[in-house]
Design a protein around this motif. Structure first.
Motif, PDB file in Angstrom:
ATOM      1  N   ALA A 167       0.795  -1.232   0.000  1.00 51.40           N
ATOM      2  CA  ALA A 167       0.000   0.000   0.000  1.00 51.40           C
ATOM      3  C   ALA A 167       0.828   1.283   0.000  1.00 51.40           C
ATOM      4  CB  ALA A 167      -0.948   0.001   1.212  1.00 51.40           C
ATOM      5  N   ALA A 168       2.043   1.217   0.495  1.00 49.12           N
ATOM      6  CA  ALA A 168       2.889   2.410   0.537  1.00 49.12           C
ATOM      7  C   ALA A 168       3.922   2.363  -0.586  1.00 49.12           C
ATOM      8  CB  ALA A 168       3.588   2.503   1.895  1.00 49.12           C
ATOM      9  N   VAL A 169       4.539   3.502  -0.848  1.00 44.90           N
ATOM     10  CA  VAL A 169       5.665   3.555  -1.775  1.00 44.90           C
ATOM     11  C   VAL A 169       6.928   3.260  -0.978  1.00 44.90           C
ATOM     12  CG1 VAL A 169       7.003   5.000  -3.343  1.00 44.90           C
ATOM     13  CG2 VAL A 169       4.504   5.259  -3.215  1.00 44.90           C
ATOM     14  N   THR A 170       7.684   2.246  -1.376  1.00 41.22           N
ATOM     15  CA  THR A 170       8.925   1.918  -0.682  1.00 41.22           C
ATOM     16  C   THR A 170      10.096   2.104  -1.637  1.00 41.22           C
ATOM     17  OG1 THR A 170       8.693  -0.436  -1.217  1.00 41.22           O
ATOM     18  CG2 THR A 170       7.792   0.309   0.889  1.00 41.22           C
ATOM     19  N   LEU A 171      11.116   2.793  -1.166  1.00 40.93           N
ATOM     20  CA  LEU A 171      12.297   3.083  -1.971  1.00 40.93           C
ATOM     21  C   LEU A 171      13.534   2.582  -1.233  1.00 40.93           C
ATOM     22  CD1 LEU A 171      11.420   6.760  -3.007  1.00 40.93           C
ATOM     23  CD2 LEU A 171      11.121   4.692  -4.383  1.00 40.93           C
ATOM     24  N   THR A 172      14.242   1.629  -1.826  1.00 42.84           N
ATOM     25  CA  THR A 172      15.449   1.072  -1.218  1.00 42.84           C
ATOM     26  C   THR A 172      16.496   0.855  -2.304  1.00 42.84           C
ATOM     27  OG1 THR A 172      14.750  -1.232  -1.537  1.00 42.84           O
ATOM     28  CG2 THR A 172      14.066  -0.162   0.514  1.00 42.84           C
TER      29      THR A 172
END
Length: 334
Positions: A202-207
């Motif tokens: 559901a969230a935007v994840t940036l790694t």
């Protein structure tokens, strides 16, 4: 210096485990004192997670941190223990009769027969953002803890961090915020698997990304620069609120000098919650032992075990009977 009477047990640390231990100590009919270094009870939960929903306590499907602390405070008062806030215990002296004198940094003295340490990691302090000028935004939209969820309503919230706290806050904010973005220095998040899955969907994840710069006019952050830690590529994100969950530093103060066996900043205990010093016990986040369960519910077991061990220490010749609230005189006719 002030000194009051002799107590059977003094619990140092007024978080959830300390509060429940105070209740159970009263069940064991021990004269009990609870000392908390902060201005209010609740420990890390009150300080950092008052509005976080806690779902891993048996029989309670969901409860906020603040509501849990209120219930624990009410329960802890059942047997009228002495509760003191705003005193940091530092000094320890063992007297010839085997009792202890505890001294606070303010000079107050507490006399006790046994001690239970439920101090967590000591006095908590969030690890702050190491970016020049970050402190100017701490009174506006740079947060190291979350006190009121409403301030994030319909906002783009950026969370920096990859542990349980970051994952849990992302999930808490998803129904409230307009958008939640989470950046983490590593590809893997360290939260509970189900929580990580929900966040990732559901969230935007940036790694693997890290914060590199904050940009804003006046006292509010308007956008941030993030950097990819493998390629060096940078991106700018426009945000409304920034939450930083990079961990917590704990300071045990003078307790470090008591001679307790430590491992990785925790007190080493056995399965009876006994430390290496007879008469001193420990429970909760403060302790380490094989297969330690790092949950509040684990501490709710360790606290009563420590209380039972303290009772045995005081009455070594008397067998310790099983204790159930349903059989206790105070509750039989309640």
């Amino acid at each position: 210096m002030k000194k009051d009477g002799l107590y059977d047990v003094t619990i140092i640390g007024g978080g959830p485990v300390g509060l429940f231990s105070a209740f159970y100590s009263g069940m064991r009919e021990m004269k009990t004192k609870l000392i908390e270094s902060g201005p209010e009870l609740g420990g890390k939960v009150s300080m950092f997670f008052p509005e976080k929903t806690i779902r891993d306590i048996g029989g309670i499907p969901a409860i906020t941190g603040a509501d849990l602390v209120e219930r624990l405070k009410e329960q802890a008062q059942t047997f009228a223990p002495t509760i003191i806030c705003g005193q940091r215990i530092s000094g320890l002296e063992r007297l010839e009769d085997g009792t202890f004198l505890l001294t606070s940094t303010q000079g107050d003295i507490h006399h006790t027969r046994t001690i239970i340490l439920t101090v967590g990691h000591g006095i908590f302090e969030p690890i702050k953002l190491d970016i020049e000028g970050a402190e100017r935004y701490e009174q506006s939209n740079l947060h190291y803890s979350v006190g009121e969820l409403d301030k994030f309503k319909d906002k783009h919230v950026l969370i920096s961090g990859g542990g349980n706290a970051a994952v849990d806050w992302a999930n808490e904010l998803l129904p409230i915020a307009k958008k939640v973005t989470v950046i983490h220095r590593r590809d893997e998040f360290r939260g509970h698997e189900q929580h990580v899955t929900h966040m990732s969907e559901a969230a935007v994840t940036l790694t693997p990304y890290a914060l590199k710069a904050l940009h804003g006019e006046s006292d509010r952050i308007q956008k941030v620069t993030i950097e990819h830690l493998e390629t060096g590529e940078t991106r700018e994100l426009e945000i409304d609120e920034l939450i930083v969950n990079h961990g917590i530093r704990g300071d045990l103060g003078g307790i470090n000098d008591w001679g307790l066996e430590m491992k990785d900043g925790h007190f080493v205990v056995n399965n009876a919650m006994e430390t290496n010093i007879p008469g001193i016990f420990a429970a909760g986040d403060a302790v380490t032992y094989p297969y330690k369960l790092k949950l509040i519910t684990g501490g709710f077991t360790e606290g009563p075990v420590a209380v039972n061990s303290a009772k045995k220490h005081l009455q070594p010749e008397s067998p310790l009977a099983d204790l159930y609230s349903t059989h206790h005189d105070k509750f039989v006719n309640a």
